[in-house]
Scaffold this active site. Structure first.
Site, PDB file in Angstrom:
ATOM      1  N   TYR A 192      19.020  30.294   8.532  1.00  0.00           N
ATOM      2  CA  TYR A 192      18.038  31.199   9.140  1.00  0.00           C
ATOM      3  C   TYR A 192      18.157  31.218  10.663  1.00  0.00           C
ATOM      4  O   TYR A 192      18.351  30.185  11.296  1.00  0.00           O
ATOM      5  CB  TYR A 192      16.625  30.738   8.793  1.00  0.00           C
ATOM      6  CG  TYR A 192      16.260  30.925   7.341  1.00  0.00           C
ATOM      7  CD1 TYR A 192      16.134  32.201   6.788  1.00  0.00           C
ATOM      8  CD2 TYR A 192      16.038  29.820   6.528  1.00  0.00           C
ATOM      9  CE1 TYR A 192      15.782  32.365   5.453  1.00  0.00           C
ATOM     10  CE2 TYR A 192      15.687  29.975   5.192  1.00  0.00           C
ATOM     11  CZ  TYR A 192      15.561  31.260   4.663  1.00  0.00           C
ATOM     12  OH  TYR A 192      15.222  31.408   3.358  1.00  0.00           O
ATOM     13  N   LYS A 195       0.844  -1.199   0.000  1.00  0.00           N
ATOM     14  CA  LYS A 195       0.000   0.000   0.000  1.00  0.00           C
ATOM     15  C   LYS A 195       0.886   1.258   0.000  1.00  0.00           C
ATOM     16  O   LYS A 195       2.095   1.171   0.253  1.00  0.00           O
ATOM     17  CB  LYS A 195      -0.882  -0.007   1.245  1.00  0.00           C
ATOM     18  CG  LYS A 195      -0.107   0.184   2.539  1.00  0.00           C
ATOM     19  CD  LYS A 195      -0.949  -0.069   3.770  1.00  0.00           C
ATOM     20  CE  LYS A 195      -0.121   0.166   5.020  1.00  0.00           C
ATOM     21  NZ  LYS A 195      -0.686  -0.486   6.200  1.00  0.00           N
TER      22      LYS A 195
HETATM   23  C1  LIG Z   1       0.090  -1.612   6.763  1.00  0.00           C
HETATM   24  C2  LIG Z   1      -0.541  -2.838   7.239  1.00  0.00           C
HETATM   25  C3  LIG Z   1       0.209  -4.008   7.459  1.00  0.00           C
HETATM   26  C4  LIG Z   1       1.728  -4.038   7.399  1.00  0.00           C
HETATM   27  O1  LIG Z   1       2.276  -3.677   8.648  1.00  0.00           O
HETATM   28  P1  LIG Z   1       3.864  -3.630   8.892  1.00  0.00           P
HETATM   29  O2  LIG Z   1       3.994  -3.172  10.284  1.00  0.00           O
HETATM   30  O3  LIG Z   1       4.408  -2.634   7.911  1.00  0.00           O
HETATM   31  O4  LIG Z   1       4.386  -4.986   8.644  1.00  0.00           O
HETATM   32  C5  LIG Z   1      -0.472  -5.164   7.773  1.00  0.00           C
HETATM   33  N1  LIG Z   1      -1.825  -5.173   7.897  1.00  0.00           N
HETATM   34  C6  LIG Z   1      -2.575  -4.062   7.714  1.00  0.00           C
HETATM   35  C7  LIG Z   1      -4.048  -4.141   7.870  1.00  0.00           C
HETATM   36  C8  LIG Z   1      -1.961  -2.860   7.392  1.00  0.00           C
HETATM   37  O5  LIG Z   1      -2.702  -1.765   7.222  1.00  0.00           O
END
Ligand SMILES: *Cc1c(COP(=O)(O)O)cnc(C)c1O
Length: 375
Positions: free
Chosen positions: A266, A36
């Site tokens: 800055y 994702k």
């Molecule tokens: C993002 C996600 C994961 C992956 O988690 P990690 O900690 O990156 O391994 C697994 N399950 C769901 C539902 C997620 O949203």
């Protein structure tokens, strides 16, 4: 998506992603890689292709757009959809045979309607909240879900899922055990009603640390990109063979001397305590190199560390190269990773930044990317 107006390059090592995937598969058997958010900033398509070549039979994306982008080269593999789903997505989900994580009753009606319109079936996963306190059905919802599934034969339950809140904190393993208990209760009640499905609970940390939570498939994300979820904890050995896939470099724009008492950037917050040499590098908060890194972060130039002096600007930062003889304009400054034996690790960068490695990848990955692939 990329930041088009500066010099940063995020280099993605696809060999590292392949090796990390194979390592996780060796440990757990059936990882469904989580890609994702543009593969955590590493690039959806190149990462998906690499994983498919390495044998991944299913993957988890965040949105229908991401799933549809994978169509074609990815057909035959199960693409499940972790993210939110609304009515506009239902037809595409059915058309492409995606497996969305369903967390609300109305979504079942949407899917059933889309399936009837298409004259087909809708595959789905039921997402349960077993303690994450986020999206999902709860244990008392099971009877109603069973009735809805029975009344809508076009709905095909394939997967039951939940997500762990504390799997990467070894001291909070009691909470993991509690979530597991709720998850098992959900699954047995659904089975007792005659339903048949696969189960998935673990993220990266869950997969590595809890063999009893591996079930039918696991959903590793961060470990795939080379981060050890147990870095700095007593369980660090579990992820020590993972190798970071992203490194980020930018050129040095100028090197100049400072006399003792002269300041940089800055607000003049950094004043040279002695005669120094500093390099101005082409990286700033517009490139997602956070302003929070001012006075804290280090970069690697010519294999040596150089610390950021004073405030990070919009597209420039200043680093101390007093101890790096020969540093000059045009050198690479590595904000993450780096050549030599002392690369900036994702955990170090996240620490200076005041965040976690996930956010570091998602943000720096918005820059231009280049890919390294030894295959
Ligand atoms: C993002 C996600 C994961 C992956 O988690 P990690 O900690 O990156 O391994 C697994 N399950 C769901 C539902 C997620 O949203």
């Amino acid at each position: 998506m990329s930041v088009p107006f500066n010099k940063l390059i995020a280099r993605i090592d696809l060999d590292a992603i392949r090796e990390n995937y194979l390592l996780l598969r060796e440990v757990a058997g059936n990882p469904a890689p989580v890609i994702k958010a543009d593969a955590y900033g590493h690039g959806l398509l190149p990462v998906a292709r690499t994983l498919a070549q390495a044998g991944a039979g299913s993957m988890c994306v965040g949105s229908v757009e991401e799933a549809v982008a994978l169509r074609g080269e990815f057909s035959g593999r199960i693409v499940s959809l972790l993210g939110p789903l609304d009515k506009a997505d239902a037809a595409a989900v059915v058309e492409h045979g995606l497996v969305p994580y369903i967390y609300r009753r109305e979504q079942l009606a949407m899917l059933a309607e889309a399936a009837r319109n298409a004259g087909g079936q809708a595959r789905l996963a039921l997402k349960f909240d077993t303690g994450m306190g986020r999206l999902g059905f709860r244990l008392p919802d099971v009877p109603d879900l069973v009735a809805t599934l029975a009344a809508n034969r076009e709905l095909r339950l394939e997967l039951v899922a939940s997500h762990l809140a504390t799997a990467d904190e070894p001291a909070r393993d009691d909470y993991v055990v509690r979530q597991r208990g709720v998850f098992e209760a959900v699954c047995s009640e659904l089975r007792a009603a005659g339903l048949d499905f696969a189960c998935t609970l673990g993220n990266s940390a869950g997969l590595l640390a809890y063999p009893e939570l591996r079930y039918d498939l696991q959903r590793p994300g961060i470990a795939l990109y080379g981060v050890n979820p147990f870095c700095g904890t007593p369980l660090a050995h579990l992820g020590e063979r993972l190798r970071p896939a992203m490194s980020v470099r930018t050129p040095v724009a100028q090197v100049h001397s400072l006399d003792a008492g002269e300041s940089v950037s800055y607000g003049c917050t950094f004043v040279a305590p002695k005669a120094m040499r500093v390099a101005v590098i082409a990286a700033g908060y517009a490139d997602c190199y956070s302003r929070a890194l001012g006075g804290k972060a280090e970069v690697v130039i010519r294999g040596r560390r150089a610390k950021v002096c004073g405030r990070v600007c919009m597209q420039l930062s200043i680093v101390d190269v007093s101890d790096i003889p020969g540093a000059e304009a045009g050198d690479d400054a590595w904000l993450l990773g780096g050549e030599g034996d002392d690369p900036v690790t994702p955990d170090e960068l996240a620490g200076w930044w005041g965040t976690i490695t996930y956010e570091v990848f998602c943000l720096l990955g918005l820059n231009k990317r280049e890919y390294v692939d030894g295959l």
